[in-house]
Design a protein around this motif. Structure first.
Motif, PDB file in Angstrom:
ATOM      1  N   ALA A 222       0.861  -1.186   0.000  1.00  0.00           N
ATOM      2  CA  ALA A 222       0.000   0.000   0.000  1.00  0.00           C
ATOM      3  C   ALA A 222       0.893   1.229   0.000  1.00  0.00           C
ATOM      4  N   ASP A 223       0.356   2.343  -0.473  1.00  0.00           N
ATOM      5  CA  ASP A 223       1.086   3.604  -0.470  1.00  0.00           C
ATOM      6  C   ASP A 223       0.197   4.687   0.124  1.00  0.00           C
ATOM      7  N   GLU A 224       0.531   5.944  -0.148  1.00  0.00           N
ATOM      8  CA  GLU A 224      -0.244   7.041   0.449  1.00  0.00           C
ATOM      9  C   GLU A 224      -1.674   7.104  -0.058  1.00  0.00           C
ATOM     10  N   ASP A 225      -2.018   6.345  -1.105  1.00  0.00           N
ATOM     11  CA  ASP A 225      -3.385   6.273  -1.614  1.00  0.00           C
ATOM     12  C   ASP A 225      -4.073   4.956  -1.266  1.00  0.00           C
ATOM     13  N   GLY A 226      -3.499   4.220  -0.324  1.00  0.00           N
ATOM     14  CA  GLY A 226      -4.098   2.967   0.092  1.00  0.00           C
ATOM     15  C   GLY A 226      -3.547   1.774  -0.663  1.00  0.00           C
ATOM     16  N   GLY A 255      -1.951   6.258   8.378  1.00  0.00           N
ATOM     17  CA  GLY A 255      -2.827   7.414   8.227  1.00  0.00           C
ATOM     18  C   GLY A 255      -3.401   7.572   6.841  1.00  0.00           C
ATOM     19  N   ALA A 256      -3.027   6.709   5.906  1.00  0.00           N
ATOM     20  CA  ALA A 256      -3.475   6.841   4.514  1.00  0.00           C
ATOM     21  C   ALA A 256      -4.934   6.412   4.370  1.00  0.00           C
ATOM     22  N   SER A 257      -5.616   7.004   3.403  1.00  0.00           N
ATOM     23  CA  SER A 257      -6.982   6.615   3.046  1.00  0.00           C
ATOM     24  C   SER A 257      -7.013   6.152   1.597  1.00  0.00           C
ATOM     25  N   THR A 393      11.269  11.255   7.023  1.00  0.00           N
ATOM     26  CA  THR A 393      10.293  11.444   5.946  1.00  0.00           C
ATOM     27  C   THR A 393       8.894  11.121   6.447  1.00  0.00           C
ATOM     28  N   LEU A 394       8.033  12.120   6.411  1.00  0.00           N
ATOM     29  CA  LEU A 394       6.631  11.918   6.765  1.00  0.00           C
ATOM     30  C   LEU A 394       5.910  11.343   5.546  1.00  0.00           C
ATOM     31  N   VAL A 395       5.370  10.127   5.683  1.00  0.00           N
ATOM     32  CA  VAL A 395       4.775   9.455   4.535  1.00  0.00           C
ATOM     33  C   VAL A 395       3.562  10.209   4.021  1.00  0.00           C
ATOM     34  N   THR A 396       2.700  10.673   4.926  1.00  0.00           N
ATOM     35  CA  THR A 396       1.540  11.482   4.539  1.00  0.00           C
ATOM     36  C   THR A 396       1.075  12.267   5.750  1.00  0.00           C
ATOM     37  N   VAL A 397       0.430  13.401   5.512  1.00  0.00           N
ATOM     38  CA  VAL A 397      -0.237  14.125   6.595  1.00  0.00           C
ATOM     39  C   VAL A 397      -1.674  13.609   6.631  1.00  0.00           C
ATOM     40  N   PRO A 398      -2.026  12.837   7.644  1.00  0.00           N
ATOM     41  CA  PRO A 398      -3.329  12.166   7.627  1.00  0.00           C
ATOM     42  C   PRO A 398      -4.486  13.145   7.775  1.00  0.00           C
ATOM     43  N   VAL A 404       0.833   9.421  12.838  1.00  0.00           N
ATOM     44  CA  VAL A 404       1.602   9.680  11.619  1.00  0.00           C
ATOM     45  C   VAL A 404       2.650   8.588  11.493  1.00  0.00           C
ATOM     46  N   TRP A 405       3.063   8.346  10.261  1.00  0.00           N
ATOM     47  CA  TRP A 405       3.994   7.268   9.924  1.00  0.00           C
ATOM     48  C   TRP A 405       5.222   7.902   9.296  1.00  0.00           C
ATOM     49  N   VAL A 406       6.394   7.678   9.892  1.00  0.00           N
ATOM     50  CA  VAL A 406       7.610   8.320   9.404  1.00  0.00           C
ATOM     51  C   VAL A 406       8.628   7.263   8.988  1.00  0.00           C
ATOM     52  N   ARG A 407       9.331   7.559   7.904  1.00  0.00           N
ATOM     53  CA  ARG A 407      10.427   6.708   7.446  1.00  0.00           C
ATOM     54  C   ARG A 407      11.714   7.268   8.021  1.00  0.00           C
ATOM     55  N   LEU A 408      12.489   6.421   8.687  1.00  0.00           N
ATOM     56  CA  LEU A 408      13.764   6.825   9.255  1.00  0.00           C
ATOM     57  C   LEU A 408      14.866   6.703   8.204  1.00  0.00           C
ATOM     58  N   PRO A 409      15.957   7.386   8.412  1.00  0.00           N
ATOM     59  CA  PRO A 409      17.078   7.249   7.465  1.00  0.00           C
ATOM     60  C   PRO A 409      17.558   5.800   7.390  1.00  0.00           C
TER      61      PRO A 409
END
Length: 469
Positions: A222-226, A255-257, A393-398, A404-409
């Motif tokens: 899934a990605d930021e669009d589900g 947080g994605a829809s 990196t913030l994957v999306t602003v829900p 919120v879901w963040v990607r670490l380095p």
């Protein structure tokens, strides 16, 4: 084995201290033990619980852990109970995987800032309205009687209206919260050994529930669009799965829809496979953005493919354990049978109090205030991350939910980072348990619903200090 070794070290440390000190003495705090042994809060609390079970220590919430009174003249030399026989008795039974859920549900140590959790902060809970609803319900003698096993009819009707035009009252079964509702749905729709498709990442409680039922979790990216409909169709074809678990609205943890352009394609993939979709609509009442939330997918499914799960716990209070599963046809009959076997029915006072709450004007007022408060807290957390941790990196602003879901380095160990953060006084959830298979990289789930804005900002500052070290 690493967690087990760490827990053993904590146990030995506290046991040695407790035997050397007189009864009533204060023992090292949870935070001290976390820092000393580089342990998570759950590991320390599990170790202290074991020692409390042995009668060696006494935990006193909010005050600390103390040496217990000695029992008998020779208590100092008494060995702990020998429970080793249980390992033999249970050897042929696979262990239940609840460690990640245990950690998720654990309370933060005193003084720590909670950037993880599954419930809204107490100051966002409608406690006055809930208390008034409970008092009104409790005054009626009939609330203490036996209810229909499917639940109070008026409450089932409320859930049916929320699910959309294709759901009727008789399709709804009331459950003791969202987690039992998911467990019921998995067991009713799939047999042990069968695959169940899940979004990747997805709610770790769903992974635990389906595995406890003997099912296999098969991830679908899934990605930021589900969830991706093309990969979903491929997964159905490759695995022969007949169940797909999905969070179309404000998914936990990302947080994605599900994007409007994907909704029809996802439903078509499920229908083409002759499969069921378990739609977990946990965040329906946690919408933040002013645009109305899309209808449940159940409202667009005339043929009974969608089994709809809706909980009220997240938007009200942790102990309002009321949810519903809506399913039609033979699937509905199986869901009802599973609930009867598990616990007959949900307690009458709880169902009547819930009906009183959602039927009162206070309910809409609460949702309006909750939306404004979550909006403020989400924005505070997102702004603090941008200021203090721009490399994350913030994957999306829900547009809703609690996280919120963040990607670490690359190269950061999210589990180890979580332990270091806990030692620094801020609790977060590592990304690894939210994946049914290997994660594509390190992530953290950060919660904005469990702390006020100043605490959220301070929590991010602490995370930045840990990252810099």
């Amino acid at each position: 084995m690493k967690d087990g070794n760490t827990e053993h070290r904590v146990i030995q440390d506290v046991r040695t201290a407790a035997r050397a000190l007189p009864p009533g003495s204060r023992l090292p705090s949870v935070r001290e033990l976390m820092a000393r042994h580089r342990a998570s809060p759950v590991t320390v609390q599990r170790a202290l619980a074991r020692l409390a079970g042995e009668g060696l220590v006494v935990p006193r919430p909010g005050r600390g852990t103390f040496v217990a009174e000695r029992r008998g003249a020779h208590a100092t030399t008494t060995q702990p109970p020998d429970l080793g026989w249980q390992e033999v008795a249970l050897a042929d039974r696979p262990p239940l995987e609840a460690a990640s859920l245990d950690q998720l549900l654990a309370s933060s140590p005193p003084g720590a800032i909670p950037l993880t959790g599954g419930y809204v902060h107490p100051d966002l809970q409608p406690l006055a309205a809930l208390g008034a609803a409970t008092a009104r319900a409790a005054r009626r003698p009939e609330v203490w009687g036996r209810l229909p096993v499917a639940g109070l009819e008026e409450l089932r009707s409320w859930f049916a209206r929320e699910a959309g035009e294709h759901t009727r009252t008789h399709d709804v079964v009331i459950c003791n919260g969202g987690q039992p509702a998911l467990s019921t749905a998995f067991r009713a729709l799939a047999a042990p050994g069968e695959p169940v498709l899940v979004e990747s990442p997805t709610y770790l409680g769903a992974i635990a529930a389906l595995r406890a039922a003997g099912l296999r979790a098969v991830p679908v990216p899934a990605d930021e669009d589900g969830v991706r409909p093309d990969l979903l169709a491929n997964a159905f074809a490759l695995t022969g799965a007949r169940v797909f678990y999905c969070q179309p609205l404000h998914a936990n943890p990302t947080g994605a829809s599900l994007a409007p352009a994907r909704r029809a394609a996802v439903l078509e993939a499920v229908a083409a496979a002759g499969a069921f979709m378990i739609e977990d609509d946990w965040a329906r009442d946690l919408r933040i953005d002013p645009a109305p939330a899309p209808l449940p997918l159940a409202a667009e499914d005339p043929d009974g493919h969608v089994v709809y799960v809706r909980s009220l716990t997240k938007s009200v209070a942790p102990s309002l354990r009321v949810a519903a599963v809506s399913a039609r046809g033979a699937a509905g009959a199986r869901v009802r049978a599973a609930r009867i076997i598990d616990d007959f029915f949900v307690a009458g006072p709880l169902q009547h109090a819930t009906l009183e709450l959602v039927s009162s004007p206070a309910w809409r007022r609460h949702l309006k205030l909750l939306r404004a408060a979550l909006n403020e807290r989400r924005d505070a957390l997102v702004a603090a991350l941008g200021q203090h941790l721009p490399e994350w990196t913030l994957v999306t602003v829900p547009a809703g939910g609690l996280h919120v879901w963040v990607r670490l380095p690359d190269g950061v160990d999210d589990v180890a980072f979580t332990a270091r953060a806990a030692a620094a006084g801020v609790t977060v959830s590592p990304g690894r348990p939210w994946f049914a298979a290997e994660p594509p990289g390190p992530h953290l789930r950060l919660t904005y619903g469990a702390a006020p804005p100043p605490d959220l900002v301070e929590g991010v500052r602490r995370l930045a200090a840990v990252a810099a070290s």
